[in-house]
Motif scaffolding. Sequence first.
Motif, PDB file in Angstrom:
ATOM      1  N   PHE A 196      47.323  42.979  40.694  1.00 24.13           N
ATOM      2  CA  PHE A 196      47.862  41.680  40.248  1.00 24.13           C
ATOM      3  C   PHE A 196      49.368  41.637  40.456  1.00 24.13           C
ATOM      4  O   PHE A 196      49.911  40.651  40.987  1.00 24.13           O
ATOM      5  N   LEU A 197      50.070  42.706  40.085  1.00 26.64           N
ATOM      6  CA  LEU A 197      51.519  42.773  40.271  1.00 26.64           C
ATOM      7  C   LEU A 197      51.875  42.730  41.752  1.00 26.64           C
ATOM      8  O   LEU A 197      52.835  42.045  42.154  1.00 26.64           O
ATOM      9  N   TYR A 198      51.109  43.418  42.571  1.00 29.37           N
ATOM     10  CA  TYR A 198      51.339  43.401  44.017  1.00 29.37           C
ATOM     11  C   TYR A 198      51.192  41.986  44.576  1.00 29.37           C
ATOM     12  O   TYR A 198      52.007  41.542  45.394  1.00 29.37           O
ATOM     13  N   ARG A 199      50.166  41.281  44.128  1.00 28.65           N
ATOM     14  CA  ARG A 199      49.973  39.906  44.622  1.00 28.65           C
ATOM     15  C   ARG A 199      51.098  38.994  44.137  1.00 28.65           C
ATOM     16  O   ARG A 199      51.530  38.085  44.852  1.00 28.65           O
ATOM     17  N   LEU A 245      42.375  51.979  49.435  1.00 25.12           N
ATOM     18  CA  LEU A 245      43.606  51.465  48.821  1.00 25.12           C
ATOM     19  C   LEU A 245      43.812  52.174  47.483  1.00 25.12           C
ATOM     20  O   LEU A 245      43.406  51.698  46.430  1.00 25.12           O
ATOM     21  N   ALA A 246      44.437  53.345  47.560  1.00 19.64           N
ATOM     22  CA  ALA A 246      44.616  54.164  46.362  1.00 19.64           C
ATOM     23  C   ALA A 246      46.018  54.059  45.773  1.00 19.64           C
ATOM     24  O   ALA A 246      46.190  54.020  44.560  1.00 19.64           O
ATOM     25  N   ASP A 247      47.023  54.010  46.634  1.00 19.19           N
ATOM     26  CA  ASP A 247      48.412  54.099  46.169  1.00 19.19           C
ATOM     27  C   ASP A 247      49.032  52.712  46.055  1.00 19.19           C
ATOM     28  O   ASP A 247      49.824  52.289  46.902  1.00 19.19           O
ATOM     29  N   LEU A 248      48.680  51.998  44.987  1.00 20.79           N
ATOM     30  CA  LEU A 248      49.232  50.661  44.777  1.00 20.79           C
ATOM     31  C   LEU A 248      50.717  50.701  44.457  1.00 20.79           C
ATOM     32  O   LEU A 248      51.456  49.769  44.779  1.00 20.79           O
ATOM     33  N   HIS A 249      51.172  51.772  43.819  1.00 21.50           N
ATOM     34  CA  HIS A 249      52.597  51.881  43.495  1.00 21.50           C
ATOM     35  C   HIS A 249      53.451  51.818  44.755  1.00 21.50           C
ATOM     36  O   HIS A 249      54.491  51.148  44.775  1.00 21.50           O
ATOM     37  N   HIS A 275      44.186  49.682  34.953  1.00 25.12           N
ATOM     38  CA  HIS A 275      45.500  49.793  35.580  1.00 25.12           C
ATOM     39  C   HIS A 275      45.441  49.433  37.063  1.00 25.12           C
ATOM     40  O   HIS A 275      46.363  48.807  37.596  1.00 25.12           O
ATOM     41  N   TYR A 276      44.367  49.806  37.720  1.00 27.48           N
ATOM     42  CA  TYR A 276      44.189  49.479  39.141  1.00 27.48           C
ATOM     43  C   TYR A 276      44.183  47.964  39.333  1.00 27.48           C
ATOM     44  O   TYR A 276      44.828  47.429  40.238  1.00 27.48           O
TER      45      TYR A 276
END
Length: 402
Positions: free
Chosen positions: A27-30, A192-196, A21-22
């Motif tokens: 990937f979604l962030y990029r 970098l923990a909180d990607l959401h 999931h990380y």
Amino acid sequence: MADKKSFAEQTSADTKEIGFHYQYYYFLYRLLNLKSGQSVGLEVKDDVHTDLNNDAQILFQLKHTVQKNSTGDPIALTELDGDLWKTLHNWAKVISDEVDGRSQKPEQINFIKRTEFHLITNKSESSRNKFLEKLEAHKATTESFKDLHSHVKFLHSKTQDATIKNHIGVVLALEDDVLSLFLRKIHLEMNLADLHSLIKIAIKEKMVPSSKVDVVFERLDSNIRTDNYINIKQGKKLELDFDSFYSRYRNIFATSREPLQLGRPFVPAYPVDIFAQTFIKQLIAVNAMKINDIEKAFEYTTNKLKIARFLDDWLQSGDLVADEVEGFHKDVKFKWRNAFEHWCEDCLDQEVIEKAKQLLYDLRKIDFSIANSNLNTELSNGELYHLSDEKLIGWHRDWKTL
């Protein structure tokens, strides 16, 4: 009694799931940060990669830990961390990959020159990580490659972990000028923990209202996961360029707009002579109101003033942009023209008033829309009166010459 998994087995499974999931959410962030001419891939060239529009590329390795320190934060990235050296080992293998034609130094150097290598992790920084300290100094040209290389060789001899020793050995196997250039192209992003939260900020930066960010995130997440699953089943690479991302998912952003607020307070400023208005004269000319009907005159004028004020307020507040307002007026005029041609254009002299009133009646029943928001009858009728007052539409067959 049902078989139970050991704690180690459970932890291993959980770790792999969280790691997946990380990787996916990065990937979604990029994807959300793509520019025209760029593309992002998931598990194609690396965990995640970005191809830029100048033949350059960025390779991302994602490392997530569930281990905590005594304060409850993720453990630090040490200089003999298995994730660190596994990552550098993987990149060293990519650089020297014979299958991709990089068995010789010139090809390896060319590959490194057009590549950045990014390690992304939720692990925290460690003040005792001398390797990273020396790495940054080497990148800033304040420490020689010789000193950094000596420290890496020291770590190779120091570690008792056979896997880490092997990983460091593969890195050291690169020729010195290749290794020096490679080390200068390495970038680390820790904590970098909180990607959401990063993803939601990126969504908001695409002009999505704060109240709609969560909805956009959930829809985007769901649709991309579904599309990725389908692509994997079909044997396709999980790679999207900017144009494909835009065309596939733009409606998720477009439909997130807040509906226009129609019930805001409004205090009209009436003209001195309310019956001198062009649209009032037009209504009287086709018997749609009596010449002394002051109640209707004020009602219709309120409608006209209200839509004009609201459009201006929405424009000033950013709820609308100028081309949307222009398009709205244009669409109403098209609808008027179609109805006018049907009812009035070729009507007989004795039918002029009857046909004009039918035209007006039909148009008054329409609730017009702008920017995905439906206007109510009051504002829709006000738009008709506004255009009529501007001498852009009319009801009488000969309205232009009245």
